[in-house]
Design an enzyme around this catalytic site. Structure first.
Site, PDB file in Angstrom:
ATOM      1  N   GLU A 259     -39.979 -57.470 -17.672  1.00 36.89           N
ATOM      2  CA  GLU A 259     -38.917 -58.354 -17.944  1.00 36.89           C
ATOM      3  C   GLU A 259     -39.568 -59.635 -18.470  1.00 36.89           C
ATOM      4  OE1 GLU A 259     -35.611 -58.710 -15.438  1.00 36.89           O
ATOM      5  OE2 GLU A 259     -34.989 -60.593 -16.502  1.00 36.89           O
ATOM      6  N   LYS A 391     -32.199 -47.583   1.489  1.00 38.34           N
ATOM      7  CA  LYS A 391     -32.176 -47.209   0.225  1.00 38.34           C
ATOM      8  C   LYS A 391     -30.644 -47.239  -0.383  1.00 38.34           C
ATOM      9  CE  LYS A 391     -36.767 -45.268   0.286  1.00 38.34           C
ATOM     10  NZ  LYS A 391     -37.568 -44.251  -0.089  1.00 38.34           N
ATOM     11  N   ASP A 467     -42.153 -49.639  -1.433  1.00 37.05           N
ATOM     12  CA  ASP A 467     -41.449 -48.613  -2.080  1.00 37.05           C
ATOM     13  C   ASP A 467     -40.243 -49.297  -2.937  1.00 37.05           C
ATOM     14  OD1 ASP A 467     -39.566 -46.613  -2.400  1.00 37.05           O
ATOM     15  OD2 ASP A 467     -39.748 -45.869  -0.324  1.00 37.05           O
ATOM     16  N   HIS A 565     -34.655 -66.682 -23.056  1.00 35.96           N
ATOM     17  CA  HIS A 565     -34.765 -65.042 -22.903  1.00 35.96           C
ATOM     18  C   HIS A 565     -35.075 -64.650 -24.671  1.00 35.96           C
ATOM     19  CE1 HIS A 565     -34.181 -62.831 -19.408  1.00 35.96           C
ATOM     20  NE2 HIS A 565     -33.774 -64.055 -18.838  1.00 35.96           N
TER      21      HIS A 565
END
Ligand code: ADP
Length: 579
Positions: A259, A391, A467, A565
């Site tokens: 990104e 998660k 993770d 951006h």
């Protein structure tokens, strides 16, 4: 040429590729959709010749009719013109697919011979699944098949010699005789297993893996630990933000991301914090959780176990049973929730420098085995009953914490807000209240009272071998902003209750992730004080989030978000292709 005869010579793909450079170059250009330069020139010449001699012969024909000259009386120039006409005509009908006239790169006898020399030609010659464009293929045409054969060559590890045995294994995987997952154990060579699996996969699917690298990765290091059935690895660029001044120490924060803007923005936040005197962090809690679900015949029996587990007098016994699983796992707390006759038991334990999921699961299993003696009617439904909660977005993590709970703060000076962040304290405070607090409340957010904590958490997690799926609860964060020092300066803080990180185990031991941990000075197990490295990493994550929050919030309050951006996140090529 017979493939078996060729392979019995054990040719190396490397040599074969270099022996056939001309074929490769021509093949590649056609496959890529480009007309080779020499072909373009010859096409031009033949077109010109064809139309000029046709024009010339028509003129001569008309003159002969006018002058009543017999057609068979021809001059030297007319003979030459007729010859050129025939030659260029033959050349031009090659455009209509007459390969005997204008051989394509794939039908050239000599080149065909070269392809046949490749063991990969077995795909076309011997494997009907591919050569007949069968059900397993995309049926994109023979050219695609040949393209894949070519790609097989390109993917080959430079030092790999494809032996006849390798080819046999590839064929066995393609035909289904050898399960792909068994290659590592069968071959005893992880890299070769990955290569063979990859070639077999390309043949079976008819899809090229061009662009997914095979070389440059230690496949032994992931065996039984990080990834099964590898065929390559994905590359993610790593940028650095910093120096981050945190608790008087400087850190350079590695961030793996695709990104645009993210690293630049976090870096700006680091600068604002640095020149304001740095950030301070406090670790509030450190405990990984696992919550099995057990069922009884009645709710009363489930409640009996709940009271037993929560009785302080029983804790030491349960802890000694739990702690047998590891030198580092130390039981801290047992918390129960009842749903009818089902009981959810949330165990919390310290895990040293490991993130700790394996460790806590082993300890929980010990306790469940122990409890079975006193509660024989207890039916263990699952070692994880989602009350852990791993998660998944869950209030239990947001309220109770999971992993490391950290708060990190900084006071950003008024002039730094103006010069570095290009905004004002008042507008940052107002935006934080209306966006991160009120806006998130309106959205019914669960731990999402921030601008983009998840962006920074994910990037640092990827870089340091955490993770990435735990980004869900690890990104729970409330960002607070307040004007202090008579309204001149900005107090900013992030409170993150569930940062799940480790510096040993999982992906942390892989070469690149380990290098990023090393950059932060938290690689591996801390020898002096077990758990210090993981705790430090959690603090760095929180500090990086603090920097990211400061910078993005400033960009939004200054109305710069879209502009920056467009500058960093959208290449001109992207824009052109989308226009
Ligand atoms: P996790 O529990 O995060 O899934 P692993 O079980 O893969 O992690 O890795 C933890 C392993 O590392 C355990 O076997 C543990 O004994 C070992 N280990 C070595 N040093 C440490 C340490 N300082 N902290 C935690 N674990 C350690």
């Amino acid at each position: 040429m017979d493939v078996r005869r060729r392979s019995s010579l054990k040719p190396s793909f490397k040599n074969h590729v270099s022996d056939n450079k001309m074929f490769e170059a021509k093949d590649k250009k056609v496959v890529d959709g480009f007309v080779p330069l020499s072909l373009g020139i010859s096409n031009g010449v033949f077109f010109t010749v064809f139309f000029s001699v046709t024009y010339f012969l028509l003129i001569r024909w008309r003159e002969k009719i006018r002058n009543s000259t017999p057609l068979h009386v021809v001059t030297m120039s007319e003979i030459a013109a007729i010859f050129l006409f025939v030659a260029s005509f033959i050349y031009l009908i090659g455009f209509f697919g007459m390969s005997f006239v204008h051989p394509t790169p794939y039908s050239d006898d000599e080149e065909e011979e070269e392809i046949e020399g490749d063991v990969n030609e077995i795909v076309r010659k011997e494997d009907s699944r591919v050569s007949s464009c069968g059900a397993a293929l995309d049926c994109e045409s023979d050219v695609v098949v040949k393209h894949l054969i070519k790609k097989d060559l390109e993917h080959l590890p430079t030092e790999t010699v494809v032996t006849e045995e390798d080819e046999e294994v590839i064929k066995a995987v393609v035909s289904g005789k050898t399960p792909s997952y068994s290659l590592e154990s069968k071959l005893g060579d992880c890299k070769r297993a990955a290569f063979i699996r990859r070639v077999a996969l390309e043949r079976i699917t008819g899809k090229s893996l061009d662009g997914l690298p095979l070389e440059g990765f230690d496949y032994e290091s992931i065996l039984g630990q990080c990834c099964e059935m590898p065929v390559g690895y994905v590359q993610i660029p790593v940028g650095i933000a910093g120096p981050m001044l945190l608790d008087g120490q400087e850190f350079t924060v590695p961030m793996a991301t695709t990104e645009g803007c993210l690293v630049a923005s976090t870096n700006r936040g680091c600068k604002a914090i640095y020149v304001s005197g740095g950030a301070t962090s406090v670790l509030l809690k450190d405990g990984m959780t696992r919550a099995p679900v057990v069922r009884f015949g009645t709710a009363k029996r489930a409640a009996d176990l709940k009271f037993f587990l929560e009785e302080p007098l029983n804790f030491d016994t349960l802890a000694s049973v739990f702690n047998k699983s590891s030198r580092f796992g130390r039981l801290q707390r047992i918390q129960c929730a009842l749903a009818g006759k089902n009981l959810y038991i949330r165990f919390t334990c310290s895990t040293g420098d490991a993130m700790g999921m394996n460790m806590v699961s082993k300890g929980v299993q010990n306790v469940l085995d122990y409890l079975q003696a006193d509660f024989p009617d207890m039916d263990v439904i699952g070692i994880s009953g989602n009350y852990c909660s791993d998660k998944k977005p869950a209030a239990v993590n947001w309220i109770e914490g999971r992993g490391k709970s950290v708060v990190c703060e900084a006071i950003i000076k008024e002039e730094v807000v103006k010069k570095v962040l290009k905004t004002t304290v008042a507008s940052l405070v107002e935006l934080n209240m209306l966006k991160n607090l009120t806006g998130s409340a309106m959205a019914g957010a669960l731990g999402g009272f921030n601008a983009h904590a998840s962006n920074i958490v994910s990037a640092v997690y990827l870089a340091t071998g955490q993770d990435p799926a735990q980004n869900i609860e690890s990104s729970h964060c409330i960002t607070m902003m307040e004007a202090v020092n008579e309204g001149k300066d900005l107090h900013v803080s992030v409170t993150m209750p569930s940062i799940e990180v480790g510096t040993v185990g999982g992906g942390t031991q892989l070469a690149s992730q380990s290098a990023c941990l090393n950059l932060l000075g938290v690689k591996g197990a801390n020898k002096e004080s077990a758990g210090s490295n993981a705790r430090q990493l959690a603090k760095v994550v929180a500090a990086a989030v603090l920097a990211g929050e400061l910078s993005l919030m400033s960009a939004i309050s200054a109305g710069q978000l879209v502009k920056s951006h467009m500058k960093y996140n959208r290449s001109t090529r992207d824009l052109a292709s989308k226009a």
